[in-house]
Design an enzyme around this catalytic site. Structure first.
Site, mmCIF file in Angstrom:
data_model
loop_
_atom_site.group_PDB
_atom_site.id
_atom_site.type_symbol
_atom_site.label_atom_id
_atom_site.label_comp_id
_atom_site.label_asym_id
_atom_site.label_seq_id
_atom_site.Cartn_x
_atom_site.Cartn_y
_atom_site.Cartn_z
ATOM 1 N N CYS A 2 -92.645 16.684 68.312
ATOM 2 C CA CYS A 2 -92.766 17.593 69.239
ATOM 3 C C CYS A 2 -94.417 17.383 69.930
ATOM 4 C CB CYS A 2 -92.916 19.159 68.715
ATOM 5 S SG CYS A 2 -91.535 19.477 67.664
ATOM 6 N N ARG A 28 -92.288 14.038 74.732
ATOM 7 C CA ARG A 28 -92.332 14.013 73.060
ATOM 8 C C ARG A 28 -91.288 14.797 72.729
ATOM 9 N NH1 ARG A 28 -97.132 12.046 70.650
ATOM 10 N NH2 ARG A 28 -96.651 13.189 68.680
ATOM 11 N N TRP A 76 -88.723 19.344 69.911
ATOM 12 C CA TRP A 76 -87.774 18.643 69.608
ATOM 13 C C TRP A 76 -87.139 19.349 68.325
ATOM 14 C CZ3 TRP A 76 -86.643 14.395 66.472
ATOM 15 C CH2 TRP A 76 -85.736 13.598 66.618
ATOM 16 N N ASN A 102 -95.618 20.326 64.535
ATOM 17 C CA ASN A 102 -94.629 19.262 64.662
ATOM 18 C C ASN A 102 -94.561 18.523 63.536
ATOM 19 O OD1 ASN A 102 -93.527 16.796 65.584
ATOM 20 N ND2 ASN A 102 -95.245 15.641 66.118
ATOM 21 N N GLY A 103 -93.273 18.541 63.047
ATOM 22 C CA GLY A 103 -92.988 18.032 61.783
ATOM 23 C C GLY A 103 -91.884 18.587 60.870
ATOM 24 N N GLU A 490 -80.902 -5.061 72.810
ATOM 25 C CA GLU A 490 -81.720 -4.189 73.758
ATOM 26 C C GLU A 490 -81.092 -3.671 74.912
ATOM 27 O OE1 GLU A 490 -84.169 -2.594 72.976
ATOM 28 O OE2 GLU A 490 -85.045 -2.105 75.048
ATOM 29 N N LYS A 494 -80.545 0.395 75.760
ATOM 30 C CA LYS A 494 -80.995 1.053 76.837
ATOM 31 C C LYS A 494 -79.642 1.709 77.721
ATOM 32 C CE LYS A 494 -84.691 0.935 76.828
ATOM 33 N NZ LYS A 494 -84.885 0.596 75.471
ATOM 34 N N GLU A 497 -78.869 4.966 75.456
ATOM 35 C CA GLU A 497 -79.903 6.192 75.409
ATOM 36 C C GLU A 497 -80.305 6.843 76.786
ATOM 37 O OE1 GLU A 497 -83.859 3.236 74.840
ATOM 38 O OE2 GLU A 497 -83.635 5.125 73.937
ATOM 39 N N HIS A 513 -64.699 -12.640 66.112
ATOM 40 C CA HIS A 513 -64.452 -11.843 64.920
ATOM 41 C C HIS A 513 -64.216 -10.547 64.869
ATOM 42 C CE1 HIS A 513 -65.276 -15.977 63.097
ATOM 43 N NE2 HIS A 513 -66.484 -15.815 63.938
ATOM 44 N N LYS A 610 -89.676 10.558 72.180
ATOM 45 C CA LYS A 610 -90.264 9.348 72.461
ATOM 46 C C LYS A 610 -90.765 8.598 70.955
ATOM 47 C CE LYS A 610 -92.325 5.906 74.641
ATOM 48 N NZ LYS A 610 -91.298 5.098 75.036
HETATM 49 C C1 AGP Z 1 -86.603 2.855 72.399
HETATM 50 O O1 AGP Z 1 -85.790 2.742 73.804
HETATM 51 C C2 AGP Z 1 -86.238 4.202 71.932
HETATM 52 N N1 AGP Z 1 -86.714 5.548 72.480
HETATM 53 C C3 AGP Z 1 -86.649 3.996 70.403
HETATM 54 O O2 AGP Z 1 -85.551 3.194 69.855
HETATM 55 C C4 AGP Z 1 -88.046 3.634 69.948
HETATM 56 O O3 AGP Z 1 -88.011 2.177 70.186
HETATM 57 C C5 AGP Z 1 -88.100 3.494 68.451
HETATM 58 O O4 AGP Z 1 -87.812 5.044 68.086
HETATM 59 C C6 AGP Z 1 -89.500 3.048 67.740
HETATM 60 O O5 AGP Z 1 -90.594 3.767 68.339
HETATM 61 P P1 AGP Z 1 -92.003 3.185 68.178
HETATM 62 O O6 AGP Z 1 -91.916 1.976 68.694
HETATM 63 O O7 AGP Z 1 -92.996 4.022 68.704
HETATM 64 O O8 AGP Z 1 -91.988 3.159 66.638
#
Ligand code: AGP
Length: 615
Positions: A2, A28, A76, A102-103, A490, A494, A497, A513, A610
């Site tokens: 958050c 966030r 969040w 936050n937490g 990757e 992308k 997400e 396989h 994030k």
């Molecule tokens: C990346 O597109 C994602 N939002 C997520 O996988 C991110 O890479 C992951 O949470 C790690 O975050 P960090 O690099 O801040 O540790």
């Protein structure tokens, strides 16, 4: 994760300051938001489920515009669905104390039961409200807010970054504390401030104090920031200068942060690498301790720990380090590593990779590796982050603030940093000759215009066409080999997400396989293939896909693959070691344009945050 903000300002108008901070932190967490302010000594609260703009609308009546002290939050959800009642701030029953968090409070249920047995009635499903009642009860017993917060936190197990204010105090005061998620505080010319990300502070001052786990900080106008431990011991925390430019945190002329950040990548390469290259020595100089020949020659093995996109950079780091420095490298999900009771070889370096430096699993994995005797290093984008402070050596990536939840420029910066590290390691161990080092350094210097060519109007419209033609496909398979296998992972992440379509990254050699059973005309297969020793192998995988009617999109510099595919993006040739940095750009753009064509919220994708600062 958050967003938490707080401020006490000389001239009033704290609500707008809180909203400015929340706008910068909305990436966030964004399923609800709220503020609490002290107005004529009484606490007033506004909070709304949904996006921040709903809260802004509820505050537009200006009734709280005179307030001088306040706290704010973008959520969040972890406990309880997004709703007005579950939005922060939360208060005690009498409304004497307001608190944002936050937490996760892990022992919230037993504390809630204790409070309910004492007659407390809860208004929400959140763990945070438990803490508000604990603090309120301590204040009701006559404790001042700082002592009330410290006494309450002494009973809490979990992770938190909190801020609290109370009415009836001698003057406006905010008390904040952290254990786990980040929190920074600052004293500027117009007031005192706190935030869970420095982005929300640098508009007021660049001189920031990053709180440590277990710190409690008291903020009052006209008094120095007072930092203590939970037991009340006063501690001194250094002030650090944050050089980030607030402008760089804006979108500029781009419609989305993500697109801006994709286009920033050539500059990020330059900022992360160019002043560290020593062309005459065919080497790299990080300019910080921990990367000298002596330290690096003492390493026999490397264990990479990371999450998500950062883990994909970690996989690429393995190919680079084993290829250029000939040291064995293990790579693991941080969330797996921390619980599998790992065995580390002697003289292991634990390398944590993280954009935020606050990802709970990555921090826990690094701490575990440390207890197992490993030396620690980090590749990280945030100078005052927990990861940087807990690592023995750090390679900072100079990607600047990354606002888009889907990581792009930070990923490229991580791969560049891994390349620099591999070259340094190879040169320190005498595995890379002067000539080889010079060639690799030169290749990196030549990369920037090649990156820019993939961001030009024609290249981008090619990718948009690919997104348009494939937007209704049932699913996507991304294939790659060698150092480009993690790019397949990757590219799939992308697309998943931000476009919410099913996509899977796979080693091209593994396709037969099992995944080959998925192939039909409604499936698009993106094949990443660079000219080089593996190109022919990938080409035969591509042929196997086409023979089964799969729709093939070739991405890379291998022209024969391009000729065999239904669609393609031709990528400029470069050293195979650096090809992931070029190949990822079209994949980032495919994901971006697919999401844009679907009208989805690219910078704040559903369910994501994030930086995941809780488990
Ligand atoms: C990346 O597109 C994602 N939002 C997520 O996988 C991110 O890479 C992951 O949470 C790690 O975050 P960090 O690099 O801040 O540790």
């Amino acid at each position: 994760m958050c967003g938490v903000v707080g401020a006490i300002q000389r001239g009033g108008g704290v609500v707008e300051t809180l909203l400015q901070g929340l706008r910068l932190l909305e990436y966030r967490g964004y399923d609800s938001a709220g503020v609490a302010v002290l107005e004529a000594g009484a606490i007033s609260i506004r909070r709304k489920a949904g996006r921040l703009e709903r809260l802004e609308h509820s505050l537009s009546d200006g009734t709280l515009s005179g307030a001088r002290a306040g706290i704010g939050h973008t959520r969040w959800a972890t406990h309880g669905p997004p709703s007005d009642e579950n939005a922060h701030p939360h208060t005690d029953a009498e409304g004497r104390v307001a608190l944002v968090h936050n937490g996760v409070i892990e022992n919230w249920a037993e504390l809630r039961a204790e409070l309910e047995a004492a007659g407390v009635r809860f208004a929400s499903d959140t763990d945070t409200e438990v803490l508000a009642h604990l603090v309120g009860r301590e204040v009701a017993r006559g404790r001042e807010l700082p002592d009330a917060v410290r006494a309450s936190l002494a009973r809490v197990r979990g992770y938190y970054a909190i801020a609290a204010l109370a009415q009836g105090e001698r003057g406006p005061r905010i008390v904040c504390a952290r254990s786990g998620p980040p929190l920074a505080v600052a004293a500027g010319p117009d007031g005192v401030y706190l935030a869970s990300d420095v982005l929300a502070l640098i508009a007021h001052t660049r001189d920031v104090v990053f709180l440590e786990d277990g710190d409690v900080c008291e903020l009052e106008l006209g008094r120095p920031l007072r930092v203590t431990r939970i037991d009340g011991t006063v501690v001194d925390r250094p002030t650090r200068r944050v050089e980030w430019d607030p402008e760089s945190a804006g979108k500029g002329s781009f419609p989305h942060y993500m697109l801006k950040e994709i286009h920033e990548q050539p500059d990020v390469l330059a900022r992360t690498a160019f002043d560290r290259l020593r062309l005459d020595k065919g080497d790299v100089d990080f300019g910080v301790p921990g990367f000298g020949d002596h330290e690096l020659r003492a390493i026999d093995r490397i264990q990479v720990v990371a999450c998500g996109t950062a883990l994909h950079a970690g996989w690429i780091a393995r190919y680079l380090i084993e290829g250029l420095a000939r040291i064995p490298v293990d790579v693991d999900y941080a969330s797996e590593f921390r619980y599998r009771d790992p065995v580390l070889a002697h003289n292991t370096l634990a390398l944590a990779i993280s954009q935020s430096g606050e990802t709970a699993d990555t921090l826990a994995a690094l701490r575990l590796a440390k207890t197992l005797g490993a030396r620690t290093a980090a590749i990280c984008n945030v100078v005052g982050s927990t990861l940087v402070r807990e690592s023995q050596a750090t390679i900072l990536t100079h990607a600047g603030p990354e606002i888009g939840v889907a990581s792009t420029k930070a990923f490229v910066a991580q791969v560049v940093a891994a390349f620099l590290f591999a070259v340094r390691l190879g040169r320190a161990r005498g595995v890379l000759s002067l000539a080889q080092g010079k060639e690799l350094v030169s290749e990196l210097r030549l990369l920037r215009p090649k990156m820019e060519s993939l961001l030009g109007e024609r290249a981008v419209s090619e990718v948009r066409d690919i997104a348009q033609k494939n937007r209704s496909q049932r699913g996507f398979l991304f294939l790659g080999r060698g150092i480009n296998y993690p790019i397949a992972l990757e590219g799939a992440l992308k697309l998943k997400e931000i476009s919410y379509v099913h996509a899977e990254g796979y080693p091209a050699g593994e396709m037969k396989h099992g995944p080959i059973a998925l192939i039909d005309p409604e499936m698009s297969i993106l094949v990443v293939n660079s000219a080089g020793p593996l190109a022919e192998k990938v080409r035969s995988n591509l042929e196997q896909v086409r023979a089964r009617g799969g729709h093939v999109i070739a991405i890379g510099s291998d022209r024969e693959s391009i000729a065999q595919s239904d669609e393609h993006v031709l990528v400029p040739e470069c050293s195979e070691w650096l090809s992931p940095i070029l190949n990822v750009i079209p994949l980032q753009l495919v994901a971006y344009h697919m999401a844009d064509l679907k009208g989805l919220d690219i910078d704040k994708p559903r369910n994501l945050a994030k930086s995941v600062t809780v488990e």
